[in-house]
Every structure is written in structure tokens, then in C-alpha cells.
Design an enzyme around this catalytic site. Sequence first.
Site, PDB file in Angstrom:
ATOM      1  N   GLU A  82       3.854   3.384   5.489  1.00 40.58           N
ATOM      2  CA  GLU A  82       2.739   2.461   5.511  1.00 40.58           C
ATOM      3  C   GLU A  82       3.057   1.244   4.651  1.00 40.58           C
ATOM      4  O   GLU A  82       3.729   1.341   3.628  1.00 40.58           O
ATOM      5  CB  GLU A  82       1.469   3.152   5.018  1.00 40.58           C
ATOM      6  CG  GLU A  82       1.065   4.253   5.972  1.00 40.58           C
ATOM      7  CD  GLU A  82      -0.221   4.953   5.586  1.00 40.58           C
ATOM      8  OE1 GLU A  82      -0.959   5.316   6.508  1.00 40.58           O
ATOM      9  OE2 GLU A  82      -0.486   5.134   4.394  1.00 40.58           O
ATOM     10  N   CYS A 124       1.920  -5.324   0.265  1.00 43.85           N
ATOM     11  CA  CYS A 124       2.234  -4.139  -0.542  1.00 43.85           C
ATOM     12  C   CYS A 124       3.199  -3.285   0.278  1.00 43.85           C
ATOM     13  O   CYS A 124       2.868  -2.861   1.382  1.00 43.85           O
ATOM     14  CB  CYS A 124       0.927  -3.385  -0.831  1.00 43.85           C
ATOM     15  SG  CYS A 124       1.174  -1.824  -1.694  1.00 43.85           S
ATOM     16  N   CYS A 128       7.130  10.586  -1.903  1.00 46.81           N
ATOM     17  CA  CYS A 128       7.466  10.267  -3.296  1.00 46.81           C
ATOM     18  C   CYS A 128       7.719  11.571  -4.043  1.00 46.81           C
ATOM     19  O   CYS A 128       7.071  12.581  -3.784  1.00 46.81           O
ATOM     20  CB  CYS A 128       6.308   9.520  -3.956  1.00 46.81           C
ATOM     21  SG  CYS A 128       6.652   8.962  -5.641  1.00 46.81           S
ATOM     22  N   CYS A 151       2.448  12.604  -9.010  1.00 50.43           N
ATOM     23  CA  CYS A 151       1.332  12.317  -9.911  1.00 50.43           C
ATOM     24  C   CYS A 151       0.089  13.020  -9.346  1.00 50.43           C
ATOM     25  O   CYS A 151      -0.141  13.018  -8.132  1.00 50.43           O
ATOM     26  CB  CYS A 151       1.110  10.812 -10.035  1.00 50.43           C
ATOM     27  SG  CYS A 151       2.554   9.976 -10.729  1.00 50.43           S
ATOM     28  N   CYS A 161      -2.497  11.223  -6.836  1.00 44.50           N
ATOM     29  CA  CYS A 161      -1.946  10.328  -5.803  1.00 44.50           C
ATOM     30  C   CYS A 161      -1.630  11.122  -4.532  1.00 44.50           C
ATOM     31  O   CYS A 161      -0.901  12.118  -4.582  1.00 44.50           O
ATOM     32  CB  CYS A 161      -0.679   9.657  -6.330  1.00 44.50           C
ATOM     33  SG  CYS A 161       0.098   8.564  -5.125  1.00 44.50           S
ATOM     34  N   SER A 202       6.296  -1.942  -9.467  1.00 38.56           N
ATOM     35  CA  SER A 202       5.443  -0.996 -10.180  1.00 38.56           C
ATOM     36  C   SER A 202       6.163   0.337 -10.293  1.00 38.56           C
ATOM     37  O   SER A 202       6.707   0.844  -9.314  1.00 38.56           O
ATOM     38  CB  SER A 202       4.128  -0.826  -9.412  1.00 38.56           C
ATOM     39  OG  SER A 202       3.280   0.090 -10.072  1.00 38.56           O
ATOM     40  N   CYS A 241      -4.866   1.970  -3.322  1.00 38.28           N
ATOM     41  CA  CYS A 241      -3.849   2.575  -4.182  1.00 38.28           C
ATOM     42  C   CYS A 241      -3.887   4.090  -4.124  1.00 38.28           C
ATOM     43  O   CYS A 241      -4.943   4.696  -4.252  1.00 38.28           O
ATOM     44  CB  CYS A 241      -4.083   2.193  -5.636  1.00 38.28           C
ATOM     45  SG  CYS A 241      -4.002   0.451  -5.926  1.00 38.28           S
TER      46      CYS A 241
HETATM   47  N1  SAH Z   1       5.401   4.803  -7.794  1.00 42.50           N
HETATM   48  C1  SAH Z   1       5.040   3.496  -8.278  1.00 42.50           C
HETATM   49  C2  SAH Z   1       4.537   2.627  -7.162  1.00 42.50           C
HETATM   50  C3  SAH Z   1       3.171   3.048  -6.594  1.00 42.50           C
HETATM   51  S1  SAH Z   1       2.027   1.906  -7.167  1.00 42.50           S
HETATM   52  C4  SAH Z   1       4.020   3.632  -9.394  1.00 42.50           C
HETATM   53  O1  SAH Z   1       3.502   4.728  -9.574  1.00 42.50           O
HETATM   54  O2  SAH Z   1       3.800   2.679 -10.126  1.00 42.50           O
HETATM   55  C5  SAH Z   1       0.543   2.623  -6.789  1.00 42.50           C
HETATM   56  C6  SAH Z   1      -0.419   2.582  -7.973  1.00 42.50           C
HETATM   57  O3  SAH Z   1      -1.642   3.231  -7.584  1.00 42.50           O
HETATM   58  C7  SAH Z   1       0.118   3.360  -9.156  1.00 42.50           C
HETATM   59  O4  SAH Z   1      -0.284   2.779 -10.359  1.00 42.50           O
HETATM   60  C8  SAH Z   1      -0.569   4.683  -8.952  1.00 42.50           C
HETATM   61  O5  SAH Z   1      -0.601   5.452 -10.111  1.00 42.50           O
HETATM   62  C9  SAH Z   1      -1.925   4.258  -8.503  1.00 42.50           C
HETATM   63  N2  SAH Z   1      -2.669   5.317  -7.838  1.00 42.50           N
HETATM   64  C10 SAH Z   1      -2.177   6.434  -7.273  1.00 42.50           C
HETATM   65  N3  SAH Z   1      -3.154   7.193  -6.779  1.00 42.50           N
HETATM   66  C11 SAH Z   1      -4.308   6.539  -7.015  1.00 42.50           C
HETATM   67  C12 SAH Z   1      -5.662   6.805  -6.709  1.00 42.50           C
HETATM   68  N4  SAH Z   1      -6.014   7.895  -6.053  1.00 42.50           N
HETATM   69  N5  SAH Z   1      -6.586   5.901  -7.106  1.00 42.50           N
HETATM   70  C13 SAH Z   1      -6.226   4.780  -7.750  1.00 42.50           C
HETATM   71  N6  SAH Z   1      -4.960   4.471  -8.051  1.00 42.50           N
HETATM   72  C14 SAH Z   1      -4.008   5.344  -7.690  1.00 42.50           C
END
Ligand code: SAH
Length: 357
Positions: A103, A116, A123, A127, A130, A204, A346
Amino acid sequence: MPLTVEQGSPLPLLLDFAGLERADLEQAAVGLGLPSFRGRQIFQWIHQRGVSDFAAMTNLPRLLRDTLAKQAAISEPQLDTRQVSSDGTTKFLLKLGDGRRIEAVYIPDTPGQTFCISTQVGCAMACGFCLTGKMGLLRHLTTAEIVGQVRVMARETGLAGTPFNIVLMGMGEPLHNYDATMRALRILTDDKGAALPARRITLSTVGVLPGLQRLATESLMPNLAISLHATTDDQRDALVPVNRKYKLQELMDVCRAFPLRRRARITFEYVLLAEVNDTPDDARRLVHLLAGIQAKVNLLPLNEADGIEYHRPSEARVNAFAKILADRGVTVSVRKSRGRDIRAACGQLLVETPLTH
Ligand code: SAH
């Protein structure tokens, strides 16, 4: 340099020009018995003009165009579906050469135009909040697949040739796919290509430390965003598993020493999870952690989803957290969630469609 097949990429049947930096494309041209400037012309067609069909490259002799069409390819992710959110955010589902899907998202008027993009299918970082993290890592994207997302979206949105921003905030962890990602950024910033200024690109990362240390030595300097999300090791170990390997203090030390462009700051992303990391104590610890760093904080109230055990805090709670930071002189913003109705926000990027061709 020999043309190597990148790890994870499907075996190309033809020589693929789409993921080559300008110098490598010039060399590839020489390898085909052509003058190197032909490589530069092809690079310009692909990355400046967005053309992926040799037949359209009108400054190449017709015979050469025919030969190239037989000997080489310019691969590109294929547009599978497009979903437009009520706020104009558009999510592109793109199909790769091996049938996998990723995506990429166009976010209009933020105030600029932003693409984006993804760096991996899935991944490995896992986390806890996510959705992409729930997929696990299926494979790295190739350079061609990373730059190709920009080419396809710029064409589809009619923004090719206009200024736009790129955020590496789609699926995947860019520093876990370091070489392909940096090659893609060099292509995007090449003045014979899309000529994107590095300040329009934001990388990021969860803070894969060896990658971050290597990034600090690059001449190409994208903006840096660190997905912090927690203020103690215990808390971060639980939310961002990579922290079990690279501790908070080490991460902050590397950030403190990170070379920044003039007037630039590191963005610290902090997803707010109700009753988990959104207390006044968390806010105060965050202020202390950031001491001595040219920082700004971007608060991301959780985008909730099935399969995610956390909850989004109330607006009052988000504002109270932000106020503690602001009162102590930390620049803070709250990310307005875009495209939530189409799950383009995100952490919501997850390919649900079956991987059939
Ligand atoms: N792997 C990299 C790039 C992804 S950026 C990183 O983690 O920075 C995507 C951003 O959205 C990251 O800051 C991630 O932590 C955040 N994110 C992930 N899941 C989310 C959610 N459910 N709600 C809000 N932000 C989220």
C-alpha cells in the site's frame, strides 16, 4: 559495478533499469555497447518524465528503442485498486512483479502534497499497536519498487513535475532495508530525475541503531522521524520490541549526535495509548529524554483497529499531554489522522487481499 539481483526481488527475465541509480544506468548503457549518455537519457525519461515505455523515449533512435524493448525492462508496481477517503486521502493498492501487494498513500494539502510509501512487504518490527507489524516481514522491497510507488502515484494524481513531499511511513522499517531504501532516495533526489530536495523527504524509523549510525554518515540527509512511543525501557520493550536490543538511552545518544541540516530538527513520533503511555508522568519523562536534542514531538493518538488491544485516549487527555510538553518549551503537534475511513492512516496499512495473481 555488476548488475546484481537484489535480495528478495523476483528474478528478472530482462535487465531492469527501474532500480538503477544514474551512474549505474550509464554503465549499463556502456555494457550494452551504447554511449553512457544514453543511460542518462533513459534515467531522465524514467524518473523526470515518469515514462516506463521505451517506445515513448523519442530522443533515442527508433532502432535502439526496439532493441531496448527486447533486452531490457522498466518495471513498475501495477495499480490494483484505489480508495479515496472523505478527506481526499487516497490509498493505492499496488501489485508487485511476484504478485505481492503493498500500500502507498497520497495525503493532500498537509499543507503540501505528500506521498507515503512502503519499504517492505509487511514488517519485522512487530510494534504492539501497528497492524502492519502483525503481518510479519514477507520481504524487502527492491529499489525499483520503492521509487516506482512515487512514479505511479505522481502520475495517477497528476502531480508529476510539481513539488511534493515523501514520507517513508508506509509498510515496513526503512532502516531494515537500508541499501534499497537509500538507493531509492538517491534516485529521487538526483537532479536528472525527480530532483526532489532532501528536505522534502522524511525517513521514519523505530531506531535500528546500526542503520541510524550509518545514516548519520550519508551525504544525503532526509528529515528524520523517530518512532519513540515510550519513555522507559520497560515500557518501550513492550511496545516496540526492537528496544530489547537497542535501549532508549543509546537511541537518544545517537539522536543527540545526529548531524542535521541547518534549522532542521528530529521529529519524535509518540503514539498515545490510553492508560498505557499517556499520563502526565510520561509527558514529563519525555521532556527530560529530549533535553539537548533539536526535537519536535508529533503525537499520534492511536488509530484503533480490530486485533489491536490498545485504545485511543480522549481528546482532553491528548491535549493535556500536549500541554505539558508545550509548557516546558517542547514544540508539539498532534497528528490529524487522515484517511481513517479507508484504513489508510498510520499503522493501518495491511494487505488483506489474497496473494493470488
Ligand atoms: N517502521 C517505521 C515506518 C512506519 S511509520 C516507523 O515505525 O517509524 C508509521 C508511524 O505510525 C510510526 O510512527 C508508527 O509507530 C505509527 N503507528 C503504527 N501503528 C499506529 C496506530 N495504530 N495508530 C497510530 N500510529 C501508528
